[in-house]
Design an enzyme around this catalytic site. Structure first.
Site, PDB file in Angstrom:
ATOM      1  N   PRO A  91       4.665 -36.150  21.065  1.00 52.21           N
ATOM      2  CA  PRO A  91       3.676 -34.394  20.726  1.00 52.21           C
ATOM      3  C   PRO A  91       4.615 -33.225  20.231  1.00 52.21           C
ATOM      4  O   PRO A  91       3.990 -32.679  20.455  1.00 52.21           O
ATOM      5  CB  PRO A  91       2.513 -34.939  22.394  1.00 52.21           C
ATOM      6  N   GLU A 118       4.002 -40.203  28.117  1.00 48.13           N
ATOM      7  CA  GLU A 118       5.182 -39.450  29.306  1.00 48.13           C
ATOM      8  C   GLU A 118       7.153 -39.628  28.722  1.00 48.13           C
ATOM      9  O   GLU A 118       7.380 -38.304  29.608  1.00 48.13           O
ATOM     10  CB  GLU A 118       5.728 -40.668  30.874  1.00 48.13           C
ATOM     11  N   ARG A 156      -3.690 -43.536   2.482  1.00 51.95           N
ATOM     12  CA  ARG A 156      -4.727 -43.350   1.172  1.00 51.95           C
ATOM     13  C   ARG A 156      -4.070 -43.028  -0.859  1.00 51.95           C
ATOM     14  O   ARG A 156      -4.450 -42.913  -1.251  1.00 51.95           O
ATOM     15  CB  ARG A 156      -5.088 -42.223   1.731  1.00 51.95           C
ATOM     16  N   ASP A 171      -9.808 -33.866  -2.430  1.00 48.81           N
ATOM     17  CA  ASP A 171      -9.652 -34.119  -0.719  1.00 48.81           C
ATOM     18  C   ASP A 171      -9.622 -31.654  -0.383  1.00 48.81           C
ATOM     19  O   ASP A 171      -8.627 -31.783  -1.160  1.00 48.81           O
ATOM     20  CB  ASP A 171      -8.847 -34.913  -0.046  1.00 48.81           C
TER      21      ASP A 171
HETATM   22 CL1  6GU Z   1       2.309 -38.626  18.512  1.00 54.13          CL
HETATM   23  N1  6GU Z   1       1.362 -38.968  20.482  1.00 54.13           N
HETATM   24  C1  6GU Z   1       1.093 -38.630  21.718  1.00 54.13           C
HETATM   25  N2  6GU Z   1       0.662 -39.538  22.922  1.00 54.13           N
HETATM   26  N3  6GU Z   1       0.028 -37.964  21.864  1.00 54.13           N
HETATM   27  C2  6GU Z   1      -0.096 -36.834  20.758  1.00 54.13           C
HETATM   28  C3  6GU Z   1       0.671 -37.036  19.666  1.00 54.13           C
HETATM   29  C4  6GU Z   1       1.600 -38.385  19.787  1.00 54.13           C
HETATM   30  N4  6GU Z   1       0.464 -36.367  18.774  1.00 54.13           N
HETATM   31  C5  6GU Z   1      -1.024 -35.748  19.411  1.00 54.13           C
HETATM   32  N5  6GU Z   1      -0.865 -35.569  20.515  1.00 54.13           N
END
Ligand code: 6GU
Length: 250
Positions: A91, A118, A156, A171
């Site tokens: 994230p 984590e 894709r 798209d």
């Molecule tokens: Cl790549 N990993 C995690 N754990 N949560 C996420 C993510 C990735 N992308 C958005 N949320």
């Protein structure tokens, strides 16, 4: 195109890879997804892959040794060139968009590491991953679903994966605009009619209507996208008109 996925949960990928477009692409040999269980590279009796953070705090971190070993083993067994991207799904990464997808689709191989949410030992970021990617501003339990999203979007764009009938070319996001509304039969359903122009057979008029509806929808839902797209003078006038008569907010 080959995807080399390092994960603690290879089973998560089985469903998405065994259906529809991706399953067919694998069957045709257009893409290959090699799943590697990181735990196979743990060298203690308990096959430990995570540990407590130094300095304390909540959650466990992925240990460096099994991940480094798993990655190095993939490079060696698949004879990957040193410049092959090693993408850490996290994230904290840069947010995936179609531009990044298009760039990744030019590569022959991608190594994808699925982090647990984590986190991972910082040395994995600094000395193993060459890129960090997130799929949006929300938290998933691990990188697996995000990796699957990346694999789907990139696949894709591999020639032959999406048939010319279902071509990816217009798209949403490929054109830089959201897709225009679409309709199929019946021409009237519960009193709701398909716009006359689509039944007119006038292709120039239909294209003009589609362009305008794409512009309208993008201006209304994703005005941020308009600054990155090439607009004709006519497009600009149309958008200007939307803003003046308030149609864009209808
Ligand atoms: Cl790549 N990993 C995690 N754990 N949560 C996420 C993510 C990735 N992308 C958005 N949320």
């Amino acid at each position: 195109m080959r995807f080399h996925v390092l994960t603690l949960f290879p089973g998560i990928f089985q469903g998405p890879l065994s259906e529809s477009i991706l399953s067919r692409a694998i069957g045709k040999g257009l893409i290959e997804v090699a799943l590697h269980d990181i735990r196979d590279q743990a060298d203690d009796r308990h096959r430990t892959v995570d540990d407590y953070p130094f300095g304390g705090g909540a959650g466990m971190l992925m240990k460096p040794e099994p991940l480094f070993k798993a990655t190095e083993s993939v490079f060696e067994s698949a004879s990957l060139p040193a410049e092959t991207p090693v993408i850490l799904m996290t994230p904290q990464g840069r947010k995936l968009d179609q531009r990044i997808v298009e760039d990744l689709a030019t590569k022959k191989d991608l190594v994808i590491i699925c982090g647990r949410y984590e986190g991972v030992d910082e040395r994995i970021r600094e000395h193993l991953a060459t890129d960090e990617i997130s799929i949006g501003d929300y938290v998933l339990s691990g990188g697996e679903l995000a990796a699957m999203v990346l694999i789907d979007a990139v696949s894709r764009l591999v020639p032959g994966v999406v048939g010319s009938m279902e071509s990816a070319l217009d798209d949403s996001h490929t054109t830089g605009l959201l897709q225009h509304p679409q309709y199929t039969r019946p021409a009237e359903f519960r009193g709701w009619s398909v716009p006359d122009v689509l039944l007119s057979g006038n292709h120039a008029e239909i294209e003009r209507w589609r362009r305008r509806e794409s512009l309208r929808r993008t201006a209304l839902r994703r005005p941020d996208m308009l600054k990155d797209v090439e607009l004709t003078e006519e497009d600009r006038r149309f958008i200007q008109g939307l803003q003046e008569d308030g149609t864009a907010t209808a």
